[in-house]
Scaffold this motif. Sequence first.
Motif, PDB file in Angstrom:
ATOM      1  N   MET A   1       4.484 -69.949 -35.248  1.00 39.56           N
ATOM      2  CA  MET A   1       3.788 -69.857 -36.519  1.00 39.56           C
ATOM      3  C   MET A   1       2.739 -70.960 -36.636  1.00 39.56           C
ATOM      4  N   GLY A   2       2.881 -72.028 -35.910  1.00 41.74           N
ATOM      5  CA  GLY A   2       1.870 -73.071 -35.796  1.00 41.74           C
ATOM      6  C   GLY A   2       1.353 -73.636 -37.099  1.00 41.74           C
ATOM      7  N   PRO A   3       0.031 -73.509 -37.315  1.00 42.14           N
ATOM      8  CA  PRO A   3      -0.574 -74.136 -38.485  1.00 42.14           C
ATOM      9  C   PRO A   3      -0.076 -73.560 -39.798  1.00 42.14           C
ATOM     10  N   LEU A   7       0.866 -75.542 -43.292  1.00 39.37           N
ATOM     11  CA  LEU A   7       0.190 -75.197 -44.544  1.00 39.37           C
ATOM     12  C   LEU A   7       1.179 -74.707 -45.598  1.00 39.37           C
ATOM     13  N   ALA A   8       2.181 -73.941 -45.188  1.00 43.15           N
ATOM     14  CA  ALA A   8       3.208 -73.489 -46.134  1.00 43.15           C
ATOM     15  C   ALA A   8       4.012 -74.677 -46.663  1.00 43.15           C
ATOM     16  N   PRO A  65      -1.001 -65.968 -43.678  1.00 44.93           N
ATOM     17  CA  PRO A  65      -2.311 -66.252 -44.281  1.00 44.93           C
ATOM     18  C   PRO A  65      -2.526 -65.529 -45.611  1.00 44.93           C
ATOM     19  N   LEU A  66      -1.950 -64.342 -45.751  1.00 47.06           N
ATOM     20  CA  LEU A  66      -2.064 -63.641 -47.032  1.00 47.06           C
ATOM     21  C   LEU A  66      -1.300 -64.369 -48.128  1.00 47.06           C
ATOM     22  N   PHE A  67      -0.082 -64.843 -47.811  1.00 43.83           N
ATOM     23  CA  PHE A  67       0.691 -65.612 -48.796  1.00 43.83           C
ATOM     24  C   PHE A  67      -0.028 -66.904 -49.178  1.00 43.83           C
ATOM     25  N   LEU A  68      -0.635 -67.556 -48.188  1.00 43.68           N
ATOM     26  CA  LEU A  68      -1.361 -68.797 -48.484  1.00 43.68           C
ATOM     27  C   LEU A  68      -2.626 -68.521 -49.298  1.00 43.68           C
TER      28      LEU A  68
END
Length: 117
Positions: A1-3, A7-8, A65-68
């Motif tokens: 999942m990396g970055p 971010l999460a 990315p959508l959740f972020l």
Amino acid sequence: MGPWFRLAAIGGFLCVGFGAFAAHGITDPKAQEWLRTGAIYGFVHMLAAFAAGQRSGRGAALAPPLFLAGLVLFSGSLWAMGMGAPHGFGAITPLGGLAFMAGWAALAWSRPRPQVA
């Protein structure tokens, strides 16, 4: 999942901070409601971003990315209004809600990772 993982985690940190500020640092009831709502929705979706790492496939890759994006647009607009930004920021909030929903849809069409014995 990396970055996305980092971010999460940062998103979760912000959710706790804005939630605490709503409870202890602001007296206006409407501002408290905006801050609290942004924190609750954001926190749930940051946890969902972590869970997406347990799935594989394109849908699982799209979900974080959508959740972020939802956090930035939905929670961010509510937090901005709670901190005194013009109420016009509320026009952005539904776009964040759509991003949250798109993340859930992406997860629904992903497949689980094979279990390692």
